[in-house]
Design an enzyme around this catalytic site. Structure first.
Site, PDB file in Angstrom:
ATOM      1  N   GLU A 551       0.843  -1.197   0.000  1.00  0.00           N
ATOM      2  CA  GLU A 551       0.000   0.000   0.000  1.00  0.00           C
ATOM      3  C   GLU A 551       0.877   1.245   0.000  1.00  0.00           C
ATOM      4  O   GLU A 551       1.760   1.395   0.849  1.00  0.00           O
ATOM      5  CB  GLU A 551      -0.901   0.016   1.236  1.00  0.00           C
ATOM      6  CG  GLU A 551      -1.735   1.288   1.340  1.00  0.00           C
ATOM      7  CD  GLU A 551      -2.423   1.445   2.686  1.00  0.00           C
ATOM      8  OE1 GLU A 551      -3.273   2.342   2.813  1.00  0.00           O
ATOM      9  OE2 GLU A 551      -2.086   0.674   3.617  1.00  0.00           O
ATOM     10  N   CYS A 555       2.867  10.184  -1.106  1.00  0.00           N
ATOM     11  CA  CYS A 555       3.841  10.367  -2.182  1.00  0.00           C
ATOM     12  C   CYS A 555       3.922  11.855  -2.475  1.00  0.00           C
ATOM     13  O   CYS A 555       2.917  12.479  -2.835  1.00  0.00           O
ATOM     14  CB  CYS A 555       3.423   9.596  -3.434  1.00  0.00           C
ATOM     15  SG  CYS A 555       4.531   9.823  -4.831  1.00  0.00           S
ATOM     16  N   ALA A 556       5.122  12.435  -2.324  1.00  0.00           N
ATOM     17  CA  ALA A 556       5.238  13.880  -2.521  1.00  0.00           C
ATOM     18  C   ALA A 556       6.682  14.278  -2.792  1.00  0.00           C
ATOM     19  O   ALA A 556       7.628  13.606  -2.356  1.00  0.00           O
ATOM     20  CB  ALA A 556       4.720  14.629  -1.291  1.00  0.00           C
ATOM     21  N   GLN A 562       9.877  20.169  -8.128  1.00  0.00           N
ATOM     22  CA  GLN A 562       9.003  19.418  -9.020  1.00  0.00           C
ATOM     23  C   GLN A 562       9.312  19.731 -10.486  1.00  0.00           C
ATOM     24  O   GLN A 562      10.101  20.624 -10.794  1.00  0.00           O
ATOM     25  CB  GLN A 562       7.531  19.727  -8.696  1.00  0.00           C
ATOM     26  CG  GLN A 562       7.094  19.191  -7.332  1.00  0.00           C
ATOM     27  CD  GLN A 562       5.649  19.501  -7.009  1.00  0.00           C
ATOM     28  OE1 GLN A 562       4.910  20.011  -7.843  1.00  0.00           O
ATOM     29  NE2 GLN A 562       5.238  19.200  -5.785  1.00  0.00           N
ATOM     30  N   GLY A 567       9.698  12.664  -9.356  1.00  0.00           N
ATOM     31  CA  GLY A 567       8.573  11.804  -8.991  1.00  0.00           C
ATOM     32  C   GLY A 567       8.573  10.494  -9.759  1.00  0.00           C
ATOM     33  O   GLY A 567       8.344   9.423  -9.189  1.00  0.00           O
ATOM     34  N   THR A 568       8.847  10.565 -11.057  1.00  0.00           N
ATOM     35  CA  THR A 568       8.897   9.350 -11.880  1.00  0.00           C
ATOM     36  C   THR A 568      10.050   8.454 -11.456  1.00  0.00           C
ATOM     37  O   THR A 568       9.890   7.233 -11.304  1.00  0.00           O
ATOM     38  CB  THR A 568       9.039   9.732 -13.363  1.00  0.00           C
ATOM     39  OG1 THR A 568       7.896  10.477 -13.773  1.00  0.00           O
ATOM     40  CG2 THR A 568       9.190   8.491 -14.232  1.00  0.00           C
ATOM     41  N   ALA A 594      -3.885  13.677  -7.547  1.00  0.00           N
ATOM     42  CA  ALA A 594      -2.821  12.675  -7.705  1.00  0.00           C
ATOM     43  C   ALA A 594      -3.121  11.637  -8.777  1.00  0.00           C
ATOM     44  O   ALA A 594      -2.221  10.892  -9.184  1.00  0.00           O
ATOM     45  CB  ALA A 594      -2.573  11.966  -6.369  1.00  0.00           C
ATOM     46  N   ILE A 595      -4.380  11.595  -9.253  1.00  0.00           N
ATOM     47  CA  ILE A 595      -4.746  10.567 -10.235  1.00  0.00           C
ATOM     48  C   ILE A 595      -3.883  10.674 -11.487  1.00  0.00           C
ATOM     49  O   ILE A 595      -3.404   9.667 -12.029  1.00  0.00           O
ATOM     50  CB  ILE A 595      -6.247  10.670 -10.589  1.00  0.00           C
ATOM     51  CG1 ILE A 595      -7.094  10.214  -9.393  1.00  0.00           C
ATOM     52  CG2 ILE A 595      -6.567   9.829 -11.818  1.00  0.00           C
ATOM     53  CD1 ILE A 595      -8.591  10.331  -9.622  1.00  0.00           C
ATOM     54  N   GLY A 596      -3.646  11.888 -11.966  1.00  0.00           N
ATOM     55  CA  GLY A 596      -2.837  12.084 -13.172  1.00  0.00           C
ATOM     56  C   GLY A 596      -1.419  11.548 -13.010  1.00  0.00           C
ATOM     57  O   GLY A 596      -0.884  10.892 -13.912  1.00  0.00           O
TER      58      GLY A 596
END
Length: 813
Positions: A551, A555-556, A562, A567-568, A594-596
């Site tokens: 789980e 995530c940040a 940025q 992030g990737t 965050a979905i994107g």
């Protein structure tokens, strides 16, 4: 060889005819190909030793040493001067009745009597071997070994095209020839009077020092992993084939060619040629050469090793694949800095004594590289340690990687064993040679045209900048967690506080107390992104190994860091960490913002694991969307975008090559201007000339009934196995009989394996069956010279095979 001259200046027999450079003119009729240096590419190669020649020579030596004494005397008489009269100048006995064609083996020849006259001086064979009457069998066997080495070098002299290499072969040929005549031991002299080692510290000692210098502070398990990487590297140097000085001069005209030529000559005499001529003393490259030679080959060697690793990744076990593709590049990059640094301490003569005062690790026992295998990556895969809270996890540490249990004896893992190496190849695949040629262009800056690529292009992958920063050491990734079982590490606690602050700042709608509780919860871990010693991002997660998922909780990345690909790259590291721990599913609740991000990382609203697996385990959030991601253990995620980019470049280059081959240019299509919406592909002018074939046009002749196909293929295979020329292909090639075979042959095949595949109903179509059997013949012809018996057997059996499949109606007659 029967016409060879005296000890002082042996005269070589005439070279083979121009049209047949591979013809062997030895008295023994050897079918061995020349040593590895004869096929050296422009930038060196990583092929196995001897190209199979050493195995063939060893077999011939064993046969000759088991022959009757009369046969041995006949063989040695060819290289022994006549002693019947002082005035006789004959340097070697010549058989008056030479065989018109080379027989299958030496032992099948008729043993000549000692009274047989020499074709040159007419004196008996006994007059040539009188000095060997009281020689022991052991000494005679030693001389016979030198004889076969002389014949092999004779072949190499005539086949070698490079002048420098040919000169060394000729020097060693004369040296061994003289040793036979004088019954002495060959000693390399002349311009090579300096004896090994040629430079101190040696490459092996330098790499030992490097491991001590950079990794001695690590825990023993992490340090052991680095030692495994070092062993792999040293093993490859010992079997690395240097490029000839003439080739290097063309590639790097500004280099010190004279110094390189000296090292090249020494390498041939002491390391390379003794691999297949064991009458010469052999030394390991890493033990007798030092920094100078390593500098001359490191850059190109590093590039080719990594490329070969990527090509062979599918053959490797999961753990070893991660070790090689993820951690080996980092190891080589760090070593490269020390190799070319002007003031690196690892090359100091007194490094050993200095390090022994500061480290409990005995430098002499850090690395002891074996020289017994030729697989590209001979180091064994390592085990994993379950992460304890309060410590960093080596799973994502850039400088180390996986861990191995210290003191535990690891079994050799032959990743290139015949069973594992048997991989079916897609019909119509692009030849490996062409791919390698294109790869050498797109990976060599000197071979690429166009502007410099120092800066990232507009179409770079999202994680490319972050990946480059990690390689330069600007950013680091560590898996950290709190612990209730041991005293917390101060640095880890500082990082955990930093993670708490980042999550709290970037997730303002999440209660700070809740964030603090989860970040410091021993059951949760966080992959931290560190830059300049401070936390700038992270992913907090909890693993459920029994349920098969993890789980993702938070995530940040800090706002000012940025849009840099962090992030990737952070998520890619997390994926590889979980692949190591065999957990292949992620679940997370993502809010609307965050979905994107999660979609870009491969997450979907379609959850692949059963609901019963995660209900009651995962935390539910109101207004958030449950998303999941299934990991593929065969993908090196941190290098995935690089691989895709490389594949695109390869396809582009292949298209350009194909376009250059097609001379005729057709006008563009005008039918679409008339309102035509779609046309058949085959109607495009010139499409067939590009190599395109319509998939539906080829009418298969194979039986529709699977049992009928099985019966037909079984009958054909049995006839092939019963053929008198099928004996070389009945079993997989053994490593002991042909060292280096699985370095040359990437997709081995044999009749035993085909029988097993047929029995298991693997051949669902005639194409699979024909491809495997054709591979048997292709491999044989690729590895063996045209004049060898194996090559001839393959040609005869191939014709027989095609006649049988024509009779069965599987192909057109």
């Amino acid at each position: 060889m029967a016409e060879a001259g005296g000890a002082g200046s042996p005269a070589l027999p005439p070279a083979p005819p121009h049209g047949s450079p591979r013809t062997l003119a030895t008295a023994a009729g050897s079918s061995a190909s020349c040593g590895p240096a004869t096929a050296v590419a422009a930038a060196g190669t990583a092929e196995g030793p001897g190209g199979g020649g050493s195995a063939r020579i060893a077999v011939k030596k064993a046969q000759l040493r088991s022959a009757p004494r009369a046969k041995k005397l006949e063989k040695l008489g060819v290289y022994s001067a006549c002693k019947a009269e002082e005035s006789c100048k004959c340097n070697g006995w010549k058989n008056p009745n030479p065989s018109p064609t080379p027989p299958r083996g030496d032992l099948q020849q008729i043993i000549v009597s000692l009274t047989e006259s020499c074709r040159s001086c007419s004196h008996a064979l006994a007059a040539h071997v009188s000095h060997l009457e009281n020689v022991s069998e052991e000494e005679m066997d030693r001389l016979l070994g030198i004889v076969l080495d002389v014949e092999y070098l004779f072949t190499c002299v005539h086949k070698e095209e490079d002048a420098d290499t040919k000169q060394v072969y000729f020097y060693l040929f004369k040296l061994l020839r003289k040793s036979i005549l004088q019954r002495g031991k060959p000693v390399v002299e002349g311009s090579l009077e300096k004896k090994p080692p040629f430079e101190k510290p040696s490459i092996e000692q330098g790499v030992n020092n490097f491991v001590q210098y950079k990794f001695s502070h690590l825990p023993s398990k992490e340090r052991q992993t680095t030692i495994e990487l070092a062993k792999m590297f040293l093993n490859r140097i010992n079997y690395w084939h240097l490029e000839a000085p003439s080739q290097r001069r063309l590639r790097s005209p500004n280099d010190d060619i004279s110094g390189y030529k000296e090292n090249y000559t020494r390498w041939l005499c002491y390391c390379n040629v003794p691999q297949f001529c064991d009458s010469l003393p052999r030394y390991e490259t890493t033990k007798v050469f030092g920094r100078t030679l390593l500098r001359s080959v490191f850059t190109i060697m590093r590039r080719q090793l990594l490329e070969q690793a990527r090509q062979e990744k599918d053959k490797l076990p999961l753990e070893k694949r991660t070790l090689i593709l993820t951690h080996f590049p980092k190891f080589l990059s760090m070593l490269e800095e020390e190799v070319y640094s002007q003031n690196s301490p690892i090359w100091d003569q007194d490094f050993l004594s200095a390090s022994s005062r500061t480290s409990p690790l005995g430098i002499q026992t850090v690395i002891s590289p074996p020289v017994t295998g030729t697989a590209l990556f001979s180091s064994n895969s390592t085990s994993h340690e379950q992460i304890n809270g309060g410590r960093t996890s080596p799973g994502c540490r850039g400088s180390s990687g996986l861990e191995a249990n210290p003191g535990e004896k690891r079994k050799m893992n032959n990743s290139h064993a015949p069973e594992e190496a048997k991989r079916s190849r897609v019909m119509g695949d692009i030849p490996v040679e062409l791919i390698n040629e294109v790869m050498s262009t797109i990976t060599d800056p000197a071979g690429m045209l166009g502007p410099e690529t120092n800066f990232l292009s507009a179409h770079s992958a999202r994680d490319e900048a972050a990946r480059l920063e990690e390689r330069r050491g600007v950013i680091e990734f560590h898996v950290v967690g709190n612990s209730l079982n041991q005293k917390p590490n101060k640095k880890i606690l500082m990082w955990l506080v930093g993670l708490q602050n980042v999550f709290s700042h970037q997730l303002p709608r999440m209660p700070k107390e809740y964030i603090t509780r989860l970040v410091f919860d021993p059951k949760h871990k966080t992959l931290a992104l560190i830059k300049d010693g401070r936390v700038i991002g992270g992913i907090c997660f909890r693993m459920f190994p029994s349920q098969g998922f993890t789980e993702i909780v938070f995530c940040a990345v800090t706002s000012n860091e940025q849009v840099k690909g962090y992030g990737t790259h952070l998520m890619n590291h997390l994926k590889e960490y979980h692949i190591k721990h065999e957990i292949l599913n992620f679940l997370t609740y993502a809010d609307e913002y965050a979905i994107g991000y999660f979609k870009k990382q491969g997450f979907s609203k379609e959850i692949k694991i059963p609901k019963t697996k995660y209900v009651g385990y995962i935390k539910d959030y109101e207004g958030a969307t449950l998303m999941g991601c299934e990991l593929n253990p065969q993908i090196p995620y941190t290098e995935f975008s690089v691989i895709i980019k490389k594949q695109k470049e390869i396809i582009k280059k292949l298209i350009e090559r194909k376009q250059a081959q097609i001379r005729k240019v057709y006008p563009g299509l005008s039918c679409f201007k008339d309102g035509v919406r779609q046309i058949p592909i085959e109607s495009i002018p010139g499409i067939r000339e590009t190599g395109w074939k319509p998939s539906g046009k080829e009418k298969s002749k194979e039986p529709k009934d699977p049992e009928q196909l099985y019966s037909t293929l079984k009958n054909i295979l049995q006839q092939v196995k019963n053929h008198p020329n099928a004996w070389p292909f009945m079993e997989p090639v053994k490593r002991t009989e042909a060292p280096g075979y699985y370095e040359v042959i990437r997709f081995p095949m044999d009749l035993k394996t085909m029988s097993e595949r047929l029995r298991n109903r693997y051949y669902v179509s005639k194409k699979l069956f024909m491809a495997d059997l054709q591979r048997v013949f292709t491999n044989c012809k690729e590895y063996n010279p045209p004049e060898s018996e194996y090559y001839k057997c393959a040609s005869i059996l191939e014709k027989f095979f095609f006649s049988k499949i024509k009779e069965a109606g599987l192909i057109d007659k």
